[in-house]
Design an enzyme around this catalytic site. Structure first.
Site, PDB file in Angstrom:
ATOM      1  N   GLU A  39       0.822  -1.211   0.000  1.00 20.98           N
ATOM      2  CA  GLU A  39       0.000   0.000   0.000  1.00 20.98           C
ATOM      3  C   GLU A  39       0.859   1.265   0.000  1.00 20.98           C
ATOM      4  O   GLU A  39       0.506   2.249  -0.635  1.00 20.98           O
ATOM      5  CB  GLU A  39      -0.957   0.004   1.199  1.00 20.98           C
ATOM      6  CG  GLU A  39      -2.058  -1.044   1.114  1.00 20.98           C
ATOM      7  CD  GLU A  39      -2.918  -0.909  -0.132  1.00 20.98           C
ATOM      8  OE1 GLU A  39      -2.953   0.184  -0.720  1.00 20.98           O
ATOM      9  OE2 GLU A  39      -3.549  -1.907  -0.523  1.00 20.98           O
ATOM     10  N   GLY A  83      10.686   7.009  -6.056  1.00 17.23           N
ATOM     11  CA  GLY A  83      10.192   8.356  -5.776  1.00 17.23           C
ATOM     12  C   GLY A  83       9.481   8.478  -4.440  1.00 17.23           C
ATOM     13  O   GLY A  83       9.253   7.478  -3.750  1.00 17.23           O
ATOM     14  N   TYR A  84       9.157   9.705  -4.084  1.00 20.61           N
ATOM     15  CA  TYR A  84       8.517   9.996  -2.790  1.00 20.61           C
ATOM     16  C   TYR A  84       9.213   9.222  -1.664  1.00 20.61           C
ATOM     17  O   TYR A  84       8.613   8.387  -0.999  1.00 20.61           O
ATOM     18  CB  TYR A  84       7.033   9.651  -2.833  1.00 20.61           C
ATOM     19  CG  TYR A  84       6.199  10.627  -3.615  1.00 20.61           C
ATOM     20  CD1 TYR A  84       6.460  11.989  -3.577  1.00 20.61           C
ATOM     21  CD2 TYR A  84       5.136  10.184  -4.389  1.00 20.61           C
ATOM     22  CE1 TYR A  84       5.681  12.888  -4.299  1.00 20.61           C
ATOM     23  CE2 TYR A  84       4.351  11.076  -5.113  1.00 20.61           C
ATOM     24  CZ  TYR A  84       4.628  12.420  -5.065  1.00 20.61           C
ATOM     25  OH  TYR A  84       3.862  13.305  -5.783  1.00 20.61           O
ATOM     26  N   TYR A 122      -6.277   6.721   3.940  1.00 25.51           N
ATOM     27  CA  TYR A 122      -6.401   5.664   2.930  1.00 25.51           C
ATOM     28  C   TYR A 122      -5.683   4.386   3.362  1.00 25.51           C
ATOM     29  O   TYR A 122      -6.272   3.295   3.379  1.00 25.51           O
ATOM     30  CB  TYR A 122      -5.849   6.106   1.557  1.00 25.51           C
ATOM     31  CG  TYR A 122      -5.635   4.895   0.704  1.00 25.51           C
ATOM     32  CD1 TYR A 122      -6.718   4.230   0.150  1.00 25.51           C
ATOM     33  CD2 TYR A 122      -4.364   4.324   0.554  1.00 25.51           C
ATOM     34  CE1 TYR A 122      -6.553   3.048  -0.561  1.00 25.51           C
ATOM     35  CE2 TYR A 122      -4.189   3.153  -0.142  1.00 25.51           C
ATOM     36  CZ  TYR A 122      -5.291   2.517  -0.701  1.00 25.51           C
ATOM     37  OH  TYR A 122      -5.122   1.336  -1.370  1.00 25.51           O
ATOM     38  N   ASP A 140      -9.194   6.124  -2.158  1.00 23.76           N
ATOM     39  CA  ASP A 140      -8.092   6.658  -2.956  1.00 23.76           C
ATOM     40  C   ASP A 140      -8.684   7.339  -4.198  1.00 23.76           C
ATOM     41  O   ASP A 140      -9.899   7.530  -4.304  1.00 23.76           O
ATOM     42  CB  ASP A 140      -7.139   5.536  -3.343  1.00 23.76           C
ATOM     43  CG  ASP A 140      -7.771   4.588  -4.336  1.00 23.76           C
ATOM     44  OD1 ASP A 140      -9.018   4.547  -4.424  1.00 23.76           O
ATOM     45  OD2 ASP A 140      -7.029   3.892  -5.044  1.00 23.76           O
ATOM     46  N   CYS A 210     -25.067   2.521 -12.051  1.00 23.11           N
ATOM     47  CA  CYS A 210     -24.290   3.752 -12.229  1.00 23.11           C
ATOM     48  C   CYS A 210     -25.161   4.898 -12.738  1.00 23.11           C
ATOM     49  O   CYS A 210     -25.645   4.883 -13.878  1.00 23.11           O
ATOM     50  CB  CYS A 210     -23.130   3.511 -13.190  1.00 23.11           C
ATOM     51  SG  CYS A 210     -22.056   4.947 -13.407  1.00 23.11           S
TER      52      CYS A 210
END
Length: 356
Positions: A39, A83-84, A122, A140, A210
């Site tokens: 996650e 990244g991050y 999240y 998310d 929907c």
DNA sequence: GATCCGTGGCA
DNA sequence: TTGCCAAGGAT
């Protein structure tokens, strides 16, 4: 829920996921540690990108204990290119916390798990539902897109406050029999059917539920305001070698951009009109007391981040003075350099240097 | 609430 | 080429 048969919706959604879900490495079991790692890696990152990183990471750090005991250098190296990077520093710190405060067992309550570093609303819901079967929302970007269409919610999903609206919706919709599959199915649907542009409504297992599909407005949702453009920053960098062929590298500060990663010495060009080689040479002396003979520029690199753009003019050079190595300043051989996590921009620079 | 924090893929 | 994104969180 108005205009929605909740039980039928849950059934159609979960049946579809049971049959059509992709086989992914983190779906082999529900080990809370592995769910957690996946996650964190998947935050703002595509599945195809994560797969090889996840497999390597779990091989290197198979358990809470293994990761808790690992050196940060190795952990950062395992994340190199993803990244991050604060994600993995937070994960590392949180895993140590779980080992020390929770006997190595990932907490199973929203209150406890949300206190862990790097675990927000999240991720908290995702771990609780997938690993422990707790009916918590895991909202998310996929979930907001899918539910904005199913329920025709016109709030701007770029606004942080909007997430609460979707969490409330999920609390009313989530299956208490199988919260794990319910949450995963919403995300999976968003990833492979209910995509941002040109959703495959004719293949959608819940199109009969929907509202956007019925009204023909599925491509008008979700509403999302645009990001701002990146700022441009002009840098000059140097790959410097001493008489033994060792390369000078610098460890970035522990917070901010690319925190704790290693890089080749570089400085922002405050006065772009002044000679860059001169500015770079002055910086090396004033900041590191390193005297170097810089050669002509060997190339330039553009590197695009989410919020800024680096334009880097790259130089090579010889170190003329003795270098006083420090915790954040080292001379390493090309082989030793492989142990250090570099940002992609600096990997590009190294490649440029080696082909020069 | 706005900004910071990476990267690679794609229309 | 440019914009926009992809399973967010911290400050």
């Amino acid at each position: 829920m108005k205009n929605l048969d909740v039980s039928s919706f849950q059934n159609d959604l979960i049946s579809w996921f049971t049959k059509e879900q992709r086989t992914l490495p983190w779906r082999q079991d529900t080990d809370p540690y592995k769910v957690w790692v996946s996650e964190i890696m998947l935050q703002q990152t595509r599945v195809d990108t994560v797969i090889p990183y996840f497999n390597r990471f779990i091989r290197q750090f198979p358990s809470i204990d293994a990761l808790a005991e690992a050196d940060e250098e190795r952990v950062l190296k395992a994340w190199e290119g993803l990244g991050y990077y604060s994600r993995v520093r937070n994960l590392h710190a949180a895993v140590k916390e779980v080992k020390e405060q929770y006997g190595g067992k990932v907490p199973d309550t929203p209150e406890a798990i949300s206190k862990l570093q790097g675990v927000g609303p999240y991720t908290s819901g995702a771990i609780l539902s997938i690993a422990y079967g707790v009916p918590e929302p895991a909202v998310d970007g996929n979930v907001m897109r899918v539910l904005s269409r199913i329920l025709t919610i016109w709030e701007d999903i770029a606004k942080p406050s909007t997430r609460k609206i979707f969490e409330e919706a999920v609390r009313q919709l989530i299956s208490h029999e199988n919260p794990s599959y319910f949450n995963q199915a919403l995300m999976e649907l968003g990833a492979i059917v209910c995509t941002p542009t040109s959703p495959s409504c004719l293949l959608c297992p819940v199109r009969n539920h929907c509202q956007a599909f019925h009204q023909g407005v599925q491509t008008d949702l979700p509403v999302k305001t645009k990001n701002k453009k990146q700022k441009r920053v002009q840098l000059a960098a140097a790959i410097l070698v001493n008489e033994e062929g060792k390369i000078l590298i610098h460890k970035r500060p522990g917070s901010g951009l690319l925190a704790n990663l290693w890089e080749f010495p570089n400085t922002e060009m405050i006065m772009p009109l002044r000679n860059e080689k001169e500015q770079l040479g002055d910086f090396l002396i004033s900041e590191w007391k390193v005297e170097a003979e810089l050669k002509d520029q060997i190339g330039q690199i553009e590197h695009i981040f989410s919020h800024l753009i680096w334009n880097i003019n790259v130089f090579s050079g010889m170190i003329l003075s003795d270098v006083e190595e420090q915790a954040n300043l080292k001379l390493v051989s090309l082989k030793e350099l492989e142990q250090y996590a570099l940002p992609v921009s600096h990997q590009k620079m190294l490649k440029l240097y080696l082909s020069d």
